[in-house]
Design a protein around this motif. Structure first.
Motif, PDB file in Angstrom:
ATOM      1  N   ALA A  50      45.318   4.571 -31.613  1.00 23.51           N
ATOM      2  CA  ALA A  50      43.916   4.545 -32.043  1.00 23.51           C
ATOM      3  C   ALA A  50      43.132   3.480 -31.285  1.00 23.51           C
ATOM      4  CB  ALA A  50      43.840   4.292 -33.545  1.00 23.51           C
ATOM      5  N   THR A  51      43.764   2.383 -30.941  1.00 23.18           N
ATOM      6  CA  THR A  51      43.096   1.322 -30.180  1.00 23.18           C
ATOM      7  C   THR A  51      42.778   1.787 -28.763  1.00 23.18           C
ATOM      8  OG1 THR A  51      44.254  -0.372 -31.484  1.00 23.18           O
ATOM      9  CG2 THR A  51      43.327  -1.053 -29.377  1.00 23.18           C
ATOM     10  N   ASN A  52      43.729   2.489 -28.162  1.00 23.09           N
ATOM     11  CA  ASN A  52      43.526   2.948 -26.779  1.00 23.09           C
ATOM     12  C   ASN A  52      42.403   3.982 -26.653  1.00 23.09           C
ATOM     13  OD1 ASN A  52      45.663   1.281 -26.021  1.00 23.09           O
ATOM     14  ND2 ASN A  52      47.174   2.939 -26.077  1.00 23.09           N
ATOM     15  N   SER A  53      42.042   4.588 -27.765  1.00 18.46           N
ATOM     16  CA  SER A  53      40.979   5.604 -27.711  1.00 18.46           C
ATOM     17  C   SER A  53      39.581   4.992 -27.743  1.00 18.46           C
ATOM     18  CB  SER A  53      41.135   6.589 -28.879  1.00 18.46           C
ATOM     19  OG  SER A  53      40.946   5.930 -30.126  1.00 18.46           O
ATOM     20  N   ARG A  54      39.482   3.686 -27.898  1.00 19.02           N
ATOM     21  CA  ARG A  54      38.182   3.018 -27.983  1.00 19.02           C
ATOM     22  C   ARG A  54      37.726   2.547 -26.607  1.00 19.02           C
ATOM     23  NH1 ARG A  54      35.537   4.087 -32.716  1.00 19.02           N
ATOM     24  NH2 ARG A  54      37.181   4.641 -34.222  1.00 19.02           N
ATOM     25  N   GLU A  55      36.413   2.320 -26.511  1.00 20.77           N
ATOM     26  CA  GLU A  55      35.839   1.866 -25.231  1.00 20.77           C
ATOM     27  C   GLU A  55      35.947   0.357 -25.060  1.00 20.77           C
ATOM     28  OE1 GLU A  55      31.862   3.222 -24.972  1.00 20.77           O
ATOM     29  OE2 GLU A  55      32.395   5.359 -24.858  1.00 20.77           O
ATOM     30  N   ALA A  56      35.857  -0.373 -26.142  1.00 21.01           N
ATOM     31  CA  ALA A  56      35.928  -1.837 -26.074  1.00 21.01           C
ATOM     32  C   ALA A  56      36.574  -2.347 -27.366  1.00 21.01           C
ATOM     33  CB  ALA A  56      34.550  -2.450 -25.876  1.00 21.01           C
ATOM     34  N   VAL A  57      37.522  -3.252 -27.227  1.00 25.39           N
ATOM     35  CA  VAL A  57      38.224  -3.810 -28.389  1.00 25.39           C
ATOM     36  C   VAL A  57      38.537  -5.275 -28.141  1.00 25.39           C
ATOM     37  CG1 VAL A  57      39.267  -1.612 -29.110  1.00 25.39           C
ATOM     38  CG2 VAL A  57      40.473  -3.109 -27.482  1.00 25.39           C
ATOM     39  N   THR A  58      38.681  -5.982 -29.255  1.00 29.03           N
ATOM     40  CA  THR A  58      39.215  -7.338 -29.243  1.00 29.03           C
ATOM     41  C   THR A  58      40.363  -7.360 -30.249  1.00 29.03           C
ATOM     42  OG1 THR A  58      37.103  -8.361 -28.644  1.00 29.03           O
ATOM     43  CG2 THR A  58      38.770  -9.771 -29.683  1.00 29.03           C
TER      44      THR A  58
END
Length: 290
Positions: A50-58
């Motif tokens: 689910a994290t890899n599907s986002r455009e920007a994460v911290t």
């Protein structure tokens, strides 16, 4: 015409820069061994996907030591996995935050910090107002430390900022935190009670059997009978037992018979007097013949 258009597209593909690659949080964390346990939890619970599907994460990541301290002895099961999935989703902020921006968010507009949205809020699993948000602020007791808590009102802060691990603008930022963050109503996993009773000690292994005493080839000789102790001669004036005494008349001064000697001495005295009597008789006979 079609050939010229295809040639132009290939030319642009070679000249223009390629688009940014998709986020791979597992690869980013894989470059830091001290976060291998946290990375494994993200993969096993599906949060990494689910994290890899986002455009920007911290990503707020505790190191291996903090993970072991929090989850040691926690039983494995479907309930535990679902709980960890929600907790880990709270550690993925849906925007890029580097160290400089983090300080600004901790101050906030009025000095009380800032709420940021997390993956838990986006996937619809957050229960309660602001439960899917993280509150970034300056610690109440340690003013030089930035703290992270659940955004729900009344939640105690659970983790502090340690250092920035990876800064890949504008898509991925990894910040090390001191521990896990738990939203209100979520009970941290409790370690399984340790067994206090000691298992029965194993019985000692049988030792080597002692050899039986060896039997003598020949029977031992019978002990010799004790030798009789010779009687000590009686040197006192006490007369010997009567059974060993033969009374012998001994002429006394006045002609009486009043003395006795032992049998051996008596035989010698009797022999002497017999010889004397014989000589006395011969003398008498010679006198009378004259």
């Amino acid at each position: 015409m079609a050939t010229k258009l295809l040639t132009f597209v290939i030319f642009l593909a070679g000249v223009l820069p390629a688009a940014d690659a998709a986020i791979d949080i597992g690869k980013v964390l894989g470059e830091h061994r001290e976060f291998s346990l946290f990375s494994s939890l993200l993969s096993s619970t599906g949060v990494a996907r689910a994290t890899n599907s986002r455009e920007a994460v911290t990503v707020l990541a505790p190191n291996n030591t903090a993970v072991v301290a929090a989850l040691r002895g926690v039983p494995r099961g479907a309930d535990t996995r679902a709980l960890l999935s929600d907790v880990l989703s709270l550690h993925v902020i849906l925007e890029y935050i580097d160290a400089d921006k983090l300080e600004l968010l901790a101050e906030g507009r009025s000095g009380d910090g800032t709420r940021v949205t997390t993956l838990l809020q986006a996937n619809g699993k957050a229960q309660g107002r602001y439960a899917g948000f993280v509150h970034i602020s300056v610690g109440e007791e340690e003013y030089d430390r930035i703290t992270f808590t659940s955004g729900a009102i009344g939640s105690p802060w659970n983790a502090t900022f340690e250092k920035a691990i990876a800064q890949l603008p504008p898509s991925v930022s990894v910040l090390q935190v001191s521990g896990f963050i738990f939203p209100p109503g979520v009970i941290p996993p409790q370690p399984r009670a340790r067994q206090t009773s000691m298992p029965p000690a194993p019985s000692p292994a049988p030792g080597p059997m002692a050899h039986p005493p060896r039997q003598p080839l020949l029977p031992a000789p019978a002990p010799a009978p004790p030798r009789p102790t010779p009687a000590t001669p009686n040197l006192t004036n006490t007369p010997p037992p009567s059974g060993n005494v033969i009374p012998i008349p001994i002429p006394s001064v006045d002609g009486g018979m009043n003395a006795t000697l032992p049998s051996a001495a008596g035989h010698r005295v009797a022999s002497s007097w017999g010889v004397a009597g014989l000589l006395f008789g011969l003398v008498v006979c010679l006198i009378w013949s004259l």
